[in-house]
Design a protein around this motif. Structure first.
Motif, PDB file in Angstrom:
ATOM      1  N   ALA A 240     -47.532  14.022  13.688  1.00  0.00           N
ATOM      2  CA  ALA A 240     -48.501  13.089  14.293  1.00  0.00           C
ATOM      3  C   ALA A 240     -48.469  11.737  13.580  1.00  0.00           C
ATOM      4  O   ALA A 240     -48.490  10.674  14.225  1.00  0.00           O
ATOM      5  CB  ALA A 240     -49.912  13.687  14.237  1.00  0.00           C
ATOM      6  N   ILE A 241     -48.400  11.789  12.255  1.00  0.00           N
ATOM      7  CA  ILE A 241     -48.356  10.541  11.469  1.00  0.00           C
ATOM      8  C   ILE A 241     -47.088   9.763  11.815  1.00  0.00           C
ATOM      9  O   ILE A 241     -47.110   8.540  11.997  1.00  0.00           O
ATOM     10  CB  ILE A 241     -48.393  10.863   9.952  1.00  0.00           C
ATOM     11  CG1 ILE A 241     -49.766  11.400   9.563  1.00  0.00           C
ATOM     12  CG2 ILE A 241     -48.022   9.637   9.110  1.00  0.00           C
ATOM     13  CD1 ILE A 241     -50.895  10.408   9.689  1.00  0.00           C
ATOM     14  N   GLY A 242     -45.965  10.478  11.909  1.00  0.00           N
ATOM     15  CA  GLY A 242     -44.720   9.809  12.272  1.00  0.00           C
ATOM     16  C   GLY A 242     -44.841   9.143  13.633  1.00  0.00           C
ATOM     17  O   GLY A 242     -44.406   8.010  13.832  1.00  0.00           O
ATOM     18  N   ILE A 243     -45.479   9.830  14.577  1.00  0.00           N
ATOM     19  CA  ILE A 243     -45.608   9.271  15.940  1.00  0.00           C
ATOM     20  C   ILE A 243     -46.379   7.947  15.906  1.00  0.00           C
ATOM     21  O   ILE A 243     -45.915   6.928  16.440  1.00  0.00           O
ATOM     22  CB  ILE A 243     -46.313  10.285  16.882  1.00  0.00           C
ATOM     23  CG1 ILE A 243     -45.418  11.512  17.112  1.00  0.00           C
ATOM     24  CG2 ILE A 243     -46.643   9.618  18.225  1.00  0.00           C
ATOM     25  CD1 ILE A 243     -46.100  12.667  17.842  1.00  0.00           C
ATOM     26  N   VAL A 244     -47.521   7.943  15.222  1.00  0.00           N
ATOM     27  CA  VAL A 244     -48.314   6.695  15.233  1.00  0.00           C
ATOM     28  C   VAL A 244     -47.620   5.601  14.429  1.00  0.00           C
ATOM     29  O   VAL A 244     -47.743   4.407  14.740  1.00  0.00           O
ATOM     30  CB  VAL A 244     -49.780   6.910  14.757  1.00  0.00           C
ATOM     31  CG1 VAL A 244     -50.505   7.847  15.695  1.00  0.00           C
ATOM     32  CG2 VAL A 244     -49.856   7.411  13.330  1.00  0.00           C
ATOM     33  N   ILE A 257     -56.046  10.193  10.799  1.00  0.00           N
ATOM     34  CA  ILE A 257     -55.356  11.433  11.223  1.00  0.00           C
ATOM     35  C   ILE A 257     -55.183  12.388  10.040  1.00  0.00           C
ATOM     36  O   ILE A 257     -55.374  13.604  10.177  1.00  0.00           O
ATOM     37  CB  ILE A 257     -54.005  11.095  11.874  1.00  0.00           C
ATOM     38  CG1 ILE A 257     -54.244  10.420  13.230  1.00  0.00           C
ATOM     39  CG2 ILE A 257     -53.135  12.350  12.056  1.00  0.00           C
ATOM     40  CD1 ILE A 257     -52.987   9.981  13.950  1.00  0.00           C
ATOM     41  N   ILE A 258     -54.845  11.853   8.876  1.00  0.00           N
ATOM     42  CA  ILE A 258     -54.680  12.737   7.702  1.00  0.00           C
ATOM     43  C   ILE A 258     -56.006  13.437   7.392  1.00  0.00           C
ATOM     44  O   ILE A 258     -56.054  14.656   7.176  1.00  0.00           O
ATOM     45  CB  ILE A 258     -54.191  11.934   6.471  1.00  0.00           C
ATOM     46  CG1 ILE A 258     -52.744  11.471   6.687  1.00  0.00           C
ATOM     47  CG2 ILE A 258     -54.292  12.763   5.199  1.00  0.00           C
ATOM     48  CD1 ILE A 258     -52.224  10.515   5.623  1.00  0.00           C
ATOM     49  N   THR A 259     -57.095  12.680   7.421  1.00  0.00           N
ATOM     50  CA  THR A 259     -58.393  13.261   7.052  1.00  0.00           C
ATOM     51  C   THR A 259     -58.845  14.284   8.085  1.00  0.00           C
ATOM     52  O   THR A 259     -59.254  15.397   7.737  1.00  0.00           O
ATOM     53  CB  THR A 259     -59.461  12.141   6.934  1.00  0.00           C
ATOM     54  OG1 THR A 259     -58.914  11.074   6.165  1.00  0.00           O
ATOM     55  CG2 THR A 259     -60.713  12.649   6.270  1.00  0.00           C
ATOM     56  N   ARG A 260     -58.757  13.904   9.361  1.00  0.00           N
ATOM     57  CA  ARG A 260     -59.142  14.864  10.406  1.00  0.00           C
ATOM     58  C   ARG A 260     -58.139  16.027  10.459  1.00  0.00           C
ATOM     59  O   ARG A 260     -58.496  17.157  10.761  1.00  0.00           O
ATOM     60  CB  ARG A 260     -59.214  14.191  11.791  1.00  0.00           C
ATOM     61  CG  ARG A 260     -60.210  13.044  11.938  1.00  0.00           C
ATOM     62  CD  ARG A 260     -61.594  13.373  11.447  1.00  0.00           C
ATOM     63  NE  ARG A 260     -62.164  14.563  12.047  1.00  0.00           N
ATOM     64  CZ  ARG A 260     -63.178  15.243  11.525  1.00  0.00           C
ATOM     65  NH1 ARG A 260     -63.733  14.857  10.388  1.00  0.00           N
ATOM     66  NH2 ARG A 260     -63.636  16.313  12.126  1.00  0.00           N
ATOM     67  N   GLY A 261     -56.889  15.725  10.140  1.00  0.00           N
ATOM     68  CA  GLY A 261     -55.855  16.772  10.120  1.00  0.00           C
ATOM     69  C   GLY A 261     -56.157  17.832   9.075  1.00  0.00           C
ATOM     70  O   GLY A 261     -55.987  19.034   9.308  1.00  0.00           O
ATOM     71  N   LEU A 262     -56.647  17.404   7.925  1.00  0.00           N
ATOM     72  CA  LEU A 262     -56.981  18.369   6.873  1.00  0.00           C
ATOM     73  C   LEU A 262     -58.106  19.294   7.335  1.00  0.00           C
ATOM     74  O   LEU A 262     -58.110  20.492   7.026  1.00  0.00           O
ATOM     75  CB  LEU A 262     -57.370  17.636   5.579  1.00  0.00           C
ATOM     76  CG  LEU A 262     -57.680  18.536   4.382  1.00  0.00           C
ATOM     77  CD1 LEU A 262     -56.470  19.400   3.993  1.00  0.00           C
ATOM     78  CD2 LEU A 262     -58.141  17.724   3.178  1.00  0.00           C
ATOM     79  N   ILE A 289     -50.282  14.968   1.815  1.00  0.00           N
ATOM     80  CA  ILE A 289     -50.094  13.584   1.342  1.00  0.00           C
ATOM     81  C   ILE A 289     -48.597  13.275   1.253  1.00  0.00           C
ATOM     82  O   ILE A 289     -48.118  12.271   1.778  1.00  0.00           O
ATOM     83  CB  ILE A 289     -50.752  13.380  -0.046  1.00  0.00           C
ATOM     84  CG1 ILE A 289     -52.270  13.499   0.039  1.00  0.00           C
ATOM     85  CG2 ILE A 289     -50.360  12.019  -0.638  1.00  0.00           C
ATOM     86  CD1 ILE A 289     -52.977  13.528  -1.320  1.00  0.00           C
ATOM     87  N   ALA A 290     -47.845  14.173   0.576  1.00  0.00           N
ATOM     88  CA  ALA A 290     -46.410  13.894   0.364  1.00  0.00           C
ATOM     89  C   ALA A 290     -45.677  13.767   1.697  1.00  0.00           C
ATOM     90  O   ALA A 290     -44.903  12.830   1.915  1.00  0.00           O
ATOM     91  CB  ALA A 290     -45.790  15.007  -0.477  1.00  0.00           C
ATOM     92  N   THR A 291     -45.937  14.706   2.590  1.00  0.00           N
ATOM     93  CA  THR A 291     -45.157  14.742   3.828  1.00  0.00           C
ATOM     94  C   THR A 291     -45.545  13.607   4.771  1.00  0.00           C
ATOM     95  O   THR A 291     -44.700  13.055   5.469  1.00  0.00           O
ATOM     96  CB  THR A 291     -45.323  16.116   4.529  1.00  0.00           C
ATOM     97  OG1 THR A 291     -45.217  17.139   3.544  1.00  0.00           O
ATOM     98  CG2 THR A 291     -44.266  16.349   5.580  1.00  0.00           C
ATOM     99  N   CYS A 292     -46.829  13.262   4.783  1.00  0.00           N
ATOM    100  CA  CYS A 292     -47.258  12.188   5.685  1.00  0.00           C
ATOM    101  C   CYS A 292     -46.833  10.820   5.159  1.00  0.00           C
ATOM    102  O   CYS A 292     -46.703   9.873   5.933  1.00  0.00           O
ATOM    103  CB  CYS A 292     -48.779  12.226   5.870  1.00  0.00           C
ATOM    104  SG  CYS A 292     -49.315  13.637   6.851  1.00  0.00           S
ATOM    105  N   GLN A 293     -46.622  10.703   3.846  1.00  0.00           N
ATOM    106  CA  GLN A 293     -46.315   9.379   3.280  1.00  0.00           C
ATOM    107  C   GLN A 293     -44.828   9.090   3.212  1.00  0.00           C
ATOM    108  O   GLN A 293     -44.429   7.935   3.140  1.00  0.00           O
ATOM    109  CB  GLN A 293     -46.858   9.294   1.849  1.00  0.00           C
ATOM    110  CG  GLN A 293     -48.292   8.852   1.775  1.00  0.00           C
ATOM    111  CD  GLN A 293     -48.754   8.736   0.335  1.00  0.00           C
ATOM    112  OE1 GLN A 293     -48.063   9.140  -0.592  1.00  0.00           O
ATOM    113  NE2 GLN A 293     -49.936   8.190   0.161  1.00  0.00           N
ATOM    114  N   SER A 294     -44.003  10.149   3.185  1.00  0.00           N
ATOM    115  CA  SER A 294     -42.619   9.912   2.776  1.00  0.00           C
ATOM    116  C   SER A 294     -41.637   9.794   3.932  1.00  0.00           C
ATOM    117  O   SER A 294     -41.593  10.660   4.811  1.00  0.00           O
ATOM    118  CB  SER A 294     -42.158  11.052   1.869  1.00  0.00           C
ATOM    119  OG  SER A 294     -40.791  10.880   1.576  1.00  0.00           O
ATOM    120  N   PRO A 295     -40.805   8.770   3.900  1.00  0.00           N
ATOM    121  CA  PRO A 295     -39.723   8.689   4.891  1.00  0.00           C
ATOM    122  C   PRO A 295     -38.659   9.766   4.664  1.00  0.00           C
ATOM    123  O   PRO A 295     -37.816   9.986   5.525  1.00  0.00           O
ATOM    124  CB  PRO A 295     -39.132   7.286   4.664  1.00  0.00           C
ATOM    125  CG  PRO A 295     -39.616   6.850   3.320  1.00  0.00           C
ATOM    126  CD  PRO A 295     -40.848   7.620   2.994  1.00  0.00           C
TER     127      PRO A 295
END
Ligand SMILES: NC(=O)c1ccc[n+]([C@@H]2O[C@H](COP(=O)([O-])OP(=O)(O)OC[C@H]3O[C@@H](n4cnc5c(N)ncnc54)[C@H](O)[C@@H]3O)[C@@H](O)[C@H]2O)c1
Ligand SMILES: O=P(O)(O)OC[C@H](O)CO
Length: 411
Positions: A240-244, A257-262, A289-295
């Motif tokens: 989802a993070i990648g999409i936005v 999304i990260i906060t609601r995702g948790l 955190i790691a997966t949503c932040q990292s390319p």
């Protein structure tokens, strides 16, 4: 007189590192090994790692650098040869020198002979067929450790459940490892923590001792459900993070999304028997955190391509490596429905994958159809500790990541 904290070696005499070169860990390694020997773990415990992709190879390096005698199973003979003779796995870990003692083989029987612990890192959808191949060669008391972060399509089973179902094994001899563990960063020896989970604390500890070295620290817990689901669910939020990101939305959208995702992750996992604290630890929030932040994340990358307008077929074609999130969306939503758990973000990811929702429309989950203002429910009401507890969890996780320190009541 040296100032407090300064070393006796002057900076001028210290060898200089070029930018981007990881600090050498060779000086610190013997201390880790000596500590392990004091705990009664002989250096050279024989282990097998199955799957020579990015995570399997990195994990083989972690174990080898921790003093274990590691044999890595690679399906392709030419890859096994490159690893053993060239100390490289150039397709999956470019630029990484593998440890001298690490051996690889294309023969499962040779990898498994004498192995006290067996670490499995193949794509989740192939686990079942691989267990059938492994079974004849497993040592009777071997501990089996899942390094995978997926659920099986069709059955919706977690990896440890499939291992328990397929093998005549004491369930206490099964473990799973999860956490913020982007392979390439760890292969570069950047300090990282993970959690080893087993219903038997003794098993988790035996695995954690081997899976610890100067740059990798393993904590333990007994919440296998929470640990495994944490690794599966964060992949979906990372898509989802990648999409936005691909659409071009900024930090507010991603943080929302990260906060609601948790919250979705915690609701889901708790409904299946997980402890909420696990989702606030390394295997939940830490990995999120790691997966949503990292390319470097494949799930995040796949999402970004979708957000940029590529079709799912194109994305699958472009992803050279295992992208577990794409296969997990369906089974996770089925499991959520079965327990009446609402997962609006994951549902929107499903719709984007199916082509029924435009990537730029993925944000409306932040509002609702109702005009009535809603309370912000941060974690399941039954477990509610409020936002202070959530903030405490964030601090504990960051603390573990930064200092490798065990926090009171942590993992
Ligand atoms: N890469 C990471 O940073 C990372 C970190 C933690 C966990 N994981 C998890 O580890 C698991 C493996 O991921 P990876 O990153 O190593 O993937 P990868 O794509 O890099 O490697 C997968 C490996 O499995 C092999 N393989 C493919 N199909 C197979 C089959 N049918 N039978 C046997 N082997 C097969 C491939 O040849 C390859 O060696 C996934 O569940 C992933 O979520 C990955
Ligand atoms: O590259 P991904 O998205 O599979 O993520 C890798 C690891 O799971 C991060 O902890």
């Amino acid at each position: 007189m040296p100032s407090p904290g300064s070393s006796r070696t002057s900076a001028a005499r210290r060898p200089r590192r070029s930018a981007g070169t990881p600090p050498s860990t060779t000086r610190r390694r013997p201390a880790v090994l000596k500590a392990k020997q004091r705990q009664g773990v002989p250096a050279g415990t024989r282990v097998a790692v199955l799957g020579a992709g990015s995570w399997g190879t990195t994990f083989a390096k972690i174990l080898s650098d921790g003093g274990a005698d590691v044999v890595l199973w690679a399906r392709r003979p030419e890859l096994a040869r490159e690893i053993t003779e060239g100390r490289r796995n150039s397709d999956y870990l470019p630029g990484i020198n593998l440890p001298i003692g690490l051996r690889a083989t294309p023969h499962l029987d040779q990898a498994l002979a004498g192995a006290e612990q067996v670490f499995i890192s193949v794509p989740s959808q192939s686990l079942r067929e691989n267990l059938v191949l492994m079974e004849p060669f497993l040592e009777p008391d071997a501990i089996l450790v899942s390094l995978m972060k997926g659920v099986e399509r069709g059955s919706g089973q977690r990896m440890s459940q499939i291992i328990e179902e397929m093998l005549p094994i004491d369930p206490h001899h099964i473990a799973a490892i999860s956490g913020p563990n982007l392979a390439l960063e760890i292969a570069r020896e950047q300090p990282t923590a993970a959690v080893v989970s087993s219903t038997s604390l003794e098993t988790a500890q035996a695995v954690a001792i081997l899976a610890t070295n100067s740059y990798f620290r393993s904590y333990v817990n007994t919440d296998v459900i929470g640990t495994e689901f944490g690794g599966v669910l964060k992949n979906l939020i990372a898509v989802a993070i990648g999409i936005v990101d691909g659409v071009g939305y900024g930090e507010n959208t991603k943080a929302s999304i990260i906060t609601r995702g948790l919250v979705e992750m915690t609701d889901f996992a708790v409904a299946y028997g997980a402890q909420p604290e696990t989702l606030a630890g390394l295997a939940g929030l830490g990995d999120l955190i790691a997966t949503c932040q990292s390319p470097l994340s494949r799930n995040n990358t796949a999402g970004r391509l979708l957000g940029q307008g590529y079709s799912i077929a194109d994305v699958v074609k472009q992803m050279q490596q295992t992208t577990e999130g794409l296969a997990s969306v369906g089974p996770i939503l089925d499991l959520a429905r079965a327990k009446g758990v609402d997962m609006p973000i994951v549902e929107q990811v499903r719709q984007v994958l199916a082509g029924t929702l435009k990537p730029r429309d993925i944000a409306p989950h932040l509002t609702t159809d109702s005009a009535e203002p809603q309370g912000e429910r941060t974690i399941d009401d039954g477990q509610a500790h409020g936002s202070a507890a959530l903030w405490g969890s964030v601090k504990r996780t960051l603390d573990q990541l930064r200092h490798g320190r065990r926090s009171p009541g942590g993992n």
